[in-house]
Design a protein around this motif. Structure first.
Motif, PDB file in Angstrom:
ATOM      1  N   UNK A 113       0.835  -1.204   0.000  1.00  0.00           N
ATOM      2  CA  UNK A 113       0.000   0.000   0.000  1.00  0.00           C
ATOM      3  C   UNK A 113       0.871   1.256   0.000  1.00  0.00           C
ATOM      4  N   UNK A 114       1.957   1.232   0.785  1.00  0.00           N
ATOM      5  CA  UNK A 114       2.866   2.380   0.843  1.00  0.00           C
ATOM      6  C   UNK A 114       3.555   2.600  -0.507  1.00  0.00           C
ATOM      7  N   UNK A 115       3.987   1.508  -1.151  1.00  0.00           N
ATOM      8  CA  UNK A 115       4.634   1.627  -2.466  1.00  0.00           C
ATOM      9  C   UNK A 115       3.649   2.178  -3.494  1.00  0.00           C
ATOM     10  N   UNK A 116       2.405   1.729  -3.443  1.00  0.00           N
ATOM     11  CA  UNK A 116       1.392   2.253  -4.369  1.00  0.00           C
ATOM     12  C   UNK A 116       1.131   3.728  -4.114  1.00  0.00           C
ATOM     13  N   UNK A 117       1.110   4.129  -2.842  1.00  0.00           N
ATOM     14  CA  UNK A 117       0.906   5.543  -2.515  1.00  0.00           C
ATOM     15  C   UNK A 117       2.086   6.378  -3.007  1.00  0.00           C
ATOM     16  N   UNK A 118       3.307   5.857  -2.844  1.00  0.00           N
ATOM     17  CA  UNK A 118       4.505   6.574  -3.292  1.00  0.00           C
ATOM     18  C   UNK A 118       4.537   6.759  -4.797  1.00  0.00           C
ATOM     19  N   UNK A 119       3.949   5.809  -5.533  1.00  0.00           N
ATOM     20  CA  UNK A 119       3.987   5.852  -7.001  1.00  0.00           C
ATOM     21  C   UNK A 119       2.663   6.308  -7.601  1.00  0.00           C
ATOM     22  N   UNK A 120       1.830   6.952  -6.795  1.00  0.00           N
ATOM     23  CA  UNK A 120       0.528   7.458  -7.242  1.00  0.00           C
ATOM     24  C   UNK A 120      -0.331   6.369  -7.881  1.00  0.00           C
ATOM     25  N   UNK A 121      -0.268   5.147  -7.315  1.00  0.00           N
ATOM     26  CA  UNK A 121      -1.102   4.053  -7.796  1.00  0.00           C
ATOM     27  C   UNK A 121      -0.568   3.323  -9.008  1.00  0.00           C
ATOM     28  N   UNK A 122       0.640   3.621  -9.445  1.00  0.00           N
ATOM     29  CA  UNK A 122       1.233   2.963 -10.611  1.00  0.00           C
ATOM     30  C   UNK A 122       1.683   1.560 -10.204  1.00  0.00           C
ATOM     31  N   UNK A 123       0.950   0.550 -10.684  1.00  0.00           N
ATOM     32  CA  UNK A 123       1.227  -0.842 -10.291  1.00  0.00           C
ATOM     33  C   UNK A 123       2.646  -1.270 -10.657  1.00  0.00           C
ATOM     34  N   UNK A 124       3.037  -1.020 -11.902  1.00  0.00           N
ATOM     35  CA  UNK A 124       4.362  -1.456 -12.348  1.00  0.00           C
ATOM     36  C   UNK A 124       5.471  -0.798 -11.536  1.00  0.00           C
ATOM     37  N   UNK A 125       5.344   0.485 -11.269  1.00  0.00           N
ATOM     38  CA  UNK A 125       6.366   1.194 -10.512  1.00  0.00           C
ATOM     39  C   UNK A 125       6.408   0.703  -9.055  1.00  0.00           C
ATOM     40  N   UNK A 126       5.256   0.415  -8.477  1.00  0.00           N
ATOM     41  CA  UNK A 126       5.211  -0.084  -7.105  1.00  0.00           C
ATOM     42  C   UNK A 126       5.860  -1.458  -7.015  1.00  0.00           C
ATOM     43  N   UNK A 127       5.588  -2.312  -7.986  1.00  0.00           N
ATOM     44  CA  UNK A 127       6.203  -3.648  -8.012  1.00  0.00           C
ATOM     45  C   UNK A 127       7.708  -3.528  -8.170  1.00  0.00           C
ATOM     46  N   UNK A 128       8.134  -2.674  -9.094  1.00  0.00           N
ATOM     47  CA  UNK A 128       9.570  -2.476  -9.322  1.00  0.00           C
ATOM     48  C   UNK A 128      10.253  -1.929  -8.066  1.00  0.00           C
ATOM     49  N   UNK A 129       9.578  -1.054  -7.350  1.00  0.00           N
ATOM     50  CA  UNK A 129      10.136  -0.461  -6.128  1.00  0.00           C
ATOM     51  C   UNK A 129      10.358  -1.531  -5.060  1.00  0.00           C
ATOM     52  N   UNK A 130       9.459  -2.517  -4.999  1.00  0.00           N
ATOM     53  CA  UNK A 130       9.541  -3.535  -3.959  1.00  0.00           C
ATOM     54  C   UNK A 130      10.395  -4.748  -4.339  1.00  0.00           C
ATOM     55  N   UNK A 131      10.718  -4.878  -5.606  1.00  0.00           N
ATOM     56  CA  UNK A 131      11.527  -6.037  -6.038  1.00  0.00           C
ATOM     57  C   UNK A 131      13.000  -5.796  -5.861  1.00  0.00           C
TER      58      UNK A 131
END
Length: 131
Positions: A113-131
């Motif tokens: 949820x935090x990664x999605x908030x940081x990336x304004x809901x961008x799924x791909x960017x949130x996944x990339x941030x957490x990988x």
């Protein structure tokens, strides 16, 4: 396909290829356009053409649309949970998006949820941030 003002369709196709424009007919049975006001335009048995001009895809729909009210629209102006994304009070991040990020990365729901908030809901960017 196109009205080329009397131009030979073969010649027009050849000119478009020279300009880097690829044209593809799509065998569609129905096209639905959902508008912001909740109404839908439904094209039954339309002629659909996809044009790819150097990476920019454009779709042309030819047919008579039928206007109808969206099945998800509520007369009182309320929006049902499925249409709103059922964000669970999480500041606009849909639970489905959080679940997808958790599944793809193995992260906790809070981290997703935090990664999605940081990336304004961008799924791909949130996944990339957490990988």
């Amino acid at each position: 396909m196109f009205g080329g003002g009397g131009m030979n369709p073969r010649k027009m196709e050849q000119m478009m290829k020279q300009m880097g424009i690829d044209v593809e007919e799509i065998d569609a049975t129905e096209v639905v356009i959902r508008r912001a006001d909740g109404d839908e335009l439904v094209f039954s048995d339309p002629d659909v053409t996809k044009m790819d001009a150097r990476g920019q895809e454009t779709y042309q729909i030819i047919g008579e649309p039928e206007a109808r009210e969206s099945a998800g629209a509520v007369e009182s102006g309320d929006v049902d949970e499925a249409e709103a994304g059922d964000d669970g009070g999480s500041g606009g991040i849909p639970d489905e998006d959080v679940e997808l990020v958790v599944q793809r990365t193995g992260a906790s729901e809070d981290a997703a949820r935090e990664a999605l908030a940081d990336t304004d809901g961008d799924l791909a960017a949130a996944i990339a941030q957490l990988e």
